[in-house]
Design a protein around this motif. Structure first.
Motif, PDB file in Angstrom:
ATOM      1  N   TRP A  37      -2.541  15.131 -25.941  1.00  7.75           N
ATOM      2  CA  TRP A  37      -2.445  13.726 -25.491  1.00  7.75           C
ATOM      3  C   TRP A  37      -3.299  12.808 -26.348  1.00  7.75           C
ATOM      4  O   TRP A  37      -2.943  11.654 -26.563  1.00  7.75           O
ATOM      5  CB  TRP A  37      -2.776  13.626 -24.004  1.00  7.75           C
ATOM      6  CG  TRP A  37      -1.785  14.394 -23.201  1.00  7.75           C
ATOM      7  CD1 TRP A  37      -2.035  15.413 -22.338  1.00  7.75           C
ATOM      8  CD2 TRP A  37      -0.353  14.242 -23.230  1.00  7.75           C
ATOM      9  NE1 TRP A  37      -0.854  15.904 -21.829  1.00  7.75           N
ATOM     10  CE2 TRP A  37       0.188  15.204 -22.353  1.00  7.75           C
ATOM     11  CE3 TRP A  37       0.521  13.399 -23.909  1.00  7.75           C
ATOM     12  CZ2 TRP A  37       1.561  15.330 -22.135  1.00  7.75           C
ATOM     13  CZ3 TRP A  37       1.889  13.530 -23.698  1.00  7.75           C
ATOM     14  CH2 TRP A  37       2.398  14.479 -22.822  1.00  7.75           C
ATOM     15  N   GLY A  38      -4.426  13.321 -26.848  1.00  4.50           N
ATOM     16  CA  GLY A  38      -5.232  12.514 -27.761  1.00  4.50           C
ATOM     17  C   GLY A  38      -4.499  12.251 -29.062  1.00  4.50           C
ATOM     18  O   GLY A  38      -4.517  11.139 -29.599  1.00  4.50           O
ATOM     19  N   SER A  39      -3.826  13.266 -29.568  1.00  2.00           N
ATOM     20  CA  SER A  39      -3.025  13.100 -30.782  1.00  2.00           C
ATOM     21  C   SER A  39      -1.897  12.092 -30.555  1.00  2.00           C
ATOM     22  O   SER A  39      -1.638  11.226 -31.399  1.00  2.00           O
ATOM     23  CB  SER A  39      -2.454  14.452 -31.210  1.00  2.00           C
ATOM     24  OG  SER A  39      -1.604  14.316 -32.319  1.00  2.00           O
TER      25      SER A  39
ATOM     26  N   TYR B 232      -1.147   8.429 -32.516  1.00  2.00           N
ATOM     27  CA  TYR B 232       0.124   7.915 -33.033  1.00  2.00           C
ATOM     28  C   TYR B 232       0.466   6.569 -32.397  1.00  2.00           C
ATOM     29  O   TYR B 232       0.882   5.636 -33.085  1.00  2.00           O
ATOM     30  CB  TYR B 232       1.266   8.906 -32.767  1.00  2.00           C
ATOM     31  CG  TYR B 232       1.291  10.094 -33.687  1.00  2.00           C
ATOM     32  CD1 TYR B 232       1.722   9.965 -35.001  1.00  2.00           C
ATOM     33  CD2 TYR B 232       0.918  11.354 -33.240  1.00  2.00           C
ATOM     34  CE1 TYR B 232       1.764  11.056 -35.849  1.00  2.00           C
ATOM     35  CE2 TYR B 232       0.954  12.456 -34.080  1.00  2.00           C
ATOM     36  CZ  TYR B 232       1.381  12.297 -35.383  1.00  2.00           C
ATOM     37  OH  TYR B 232       1.420  13.378 -36.228  1.00  2.00           O
ATOM     38  N   LEU B 233       0.290   6.475 -31.099  1.00  2.00           N
ATOM     39  CA  LEU B 233       0.600   5.226 -30.409  1.00  2.00           C
ATOM     40  C   LEU B 233      -0.320   4.097 -30.872  1.00  2.00           C
ATOM     41  O   LEU B 233       0.132   2.976 -31.111  1.00  2.00           O
ATOM     42  CB  LEU B 233       0.497   5.415 -28.895  1.00  2.00           C
ATOM     43  CG  LEU B 233       0.826   4.189 -28.049  1.00  2.00           C
ATOM     44  CD1 LEU B 233       2.260   3.721 -28.305  1.00  2.00           C
ATOM     45  CD2 LEU B 233       0.607   4.496 -26.573  1.00  2.00           C
ATOM     46  N   GLY B 234      -1.598   4.401 -31.024  1.00  2.00           N
ATOM     47  CA  GLY B 234      -2.542   3.388 -31.493  1.00  2.00           C
ATOM     48  C   GLY B 234      -2.162   2.849 -32.867  1.00  2.00           C
ATOM     49  O   GLY B 234      -2.161   1.632 -33.087  1.00  2.00           O
TER      50      GLY B 234
ATOM     51  N   THR C 128       6.386   8.080 -31.936  1.00  2.00           N
ATOM     52  CA  THR C 128       5.372   8.525 -30.979  1.00  2.00           C
ATOM     53  C   THR C 128       6.036   9.162 -29.769  1.00  2.00           C
ATOM     54  O   THR C 128       5.570  10.183 -29.260  1.00  2.00           O
ATOM     55  CB  THR C 128       4.486   7.342 -30.535  1.00  2.00           C
ATOM     56  OG1 THR C 128       3.826   6.801 -31.687  1.00  2.00           O
ATOM     57  CG2 THR C 128       3.449   7.777 -29.515  1.00  2.00           C
ATOM     58  N   ALA C 129       7.140   8.582 -29.319  1.00  2.00           N
ATOM     59  CA  ALA C 129       7.878   9.166 -28.193  1.00  2.00           C
ATOM     60  C   ALA C 129       8.410  10.554 -28.558  1.00  2.00           C
ATOM     61  O   ALA C 129       8.369  11.477 -27.731  1.00  2.00           O
ATOM     62  CB  ALA C 129       9.014   8.240 -27.773  1.00  2.00           C
ATOM     63  N   VAL C 130       8.882  10.709 -29.787  1.00  2.00           N
ATOM     64  CA  VAL C 130       9.363  12.020 -30.240  1.00  2.00           C
ATOM     65  C   VAL C 130       8.217  13.032 -30.239  1.00  2.00           C
ATOM     66  O   VAL C 130       8.377  14.173 -29.797  1.00  2.00           O
ATOM     67  CB  VAL C 130      10.008  11.920 -31.645  1.00  2.00           C
ATOM     68  CG1 VAL C 130      10.301  13.294 -32.226  1.00  2.00           C
ATOM     69  CG2 VAL C 130      11.272  11.073 -31.585  1.00  2.00           C
ATOM     70  N   VAL C 131       7.053  12.605 -30.709  1.00  2.00           N
ATOM     71  CA  VAL C 131       5.876  13.473 -30.712  1.00  2.00           C
ATOM     72  C   VAL C 131       5.517  13.859 -29.273  1.00  2.00           C
ATOM     73  O   VAL C 131       5.261  15.028 -28.971  1.00  2.00           O
ATOM     74  CB  VAL C 131       4.682  12.779 -31.408  1.00  2.00           C
ATOM     75  CG1 VAL C 131       3.374  13.506 -31.131  1.00  2.00           C
ATOM     76  CG2 VAL C 131       4.920  12.672 -32.902  1.00  2.00           C
TER      77      VAL C 131
ATOM     78  N   ILE D  27       7.178  19.738 -24.455  1.00  2.00           N
ATOM     79  CA  ILE D  27       7.883  21.023 -24.545  1.00  2.00           C
ATOM     80  C   ILE D  27       6.895  22.138 -24.889  1.00  2.00           C
ATOM     81  O   ILE D  27       6.924  23.219 -24.283  1.00  2.00           O
ATOM     82  CB  ILE D  27       9.038  20.943 -25.561  1.00  2.00           C
ATOM     83  CG1 ILE D  27      10.128  19.995 -25.037  1.00  2.00           C
ATOM     84  CG2 ILE D  27       9.605  22.330 -25.861  1.00  2.00           C
ATOM     85  CD1 ILE D  27      11.168  19.602 -26.061  1.00  2.00           C
ATOM     86  N   ALA D  28       6.012  21.884 -25.828  1.00  2.00           N
ATOM     87  CA  ALA D  28       4.998  22.887 -26.196  1.00  2.00           C
ATOM     88  C   ALA D  28       4.119  23.229 -24.999  1.00  2.00           C
ATOM     89  O   ALA D  28       3.798  24.405 -24.766  1.00  2.00           O
ATOM     90  CB  ALA D  28       4.152  22.381 -27.363  1.00  2.00           C
TER      91      ALA D  28
END
Length: 130
Positions: free
Chosen positions: A76-78, A82-84, A98-101, A107-108
């Protein structure tokens, strides 16, 4: 690198290109970095990249900060990083990526979460049986 190139090369939301939005993105990035770095420090290099999958476990499952604040703080930090960056660059492409990430991480987590719980339960049982 590809993510940053997408931010630079795709159209921006010009109406949101202002200092307050930039600082909001910077704050989200900072929070993301806090969770990623503190997760790494709590787990160490081996715990972050190799440990669970190769049977190299901590004495017990890490429950200190940031794991006491949320599950999967590195993922979630990662995602927050991306979002930042996306907000700072007012990039719709960045927000989409970011949504794809985030979906990829979700899933992971579906697989990794139960796996981690199981291996630490097995370790705890083995320790009790000794």
């Amino acid at each position: 690198m590809c993510f940053m190139e997408a931010l630079r090369s795709q159209p921006k939301l010009e109406g949101l290109d202002c200092l307050s939005v930039y600082y909001a993105g910077l704050a989200v990035l900072g929070i993301g970095l806090l969770f990623v770095i503190s997760s790494f420090l709590a787990l160490g290099f081996i715990g972050t990249f190799l440990g669970d999958y190769f049977g190299i476990l901590k004495e017990e499952k890490v429950t200190s900060f940031p794991f006491n604040v949320m599950d999967n703080p590195m993922y979630w930090g990662s995602t927050a990083c991306y979002l930042g960056w996306s907000i700072m660059h007012v990039s719709p492409a960045g927000i989409l990526l970011t949504a794809v990430v985030a979906v990829s991480y979700m899933i992971a987590i579906l697989y990794e979460g139960p796996f981690t719980e199981e291996i630490y339960q097995q370790k705890q049982k083995a320790t009790k049986n000794k």
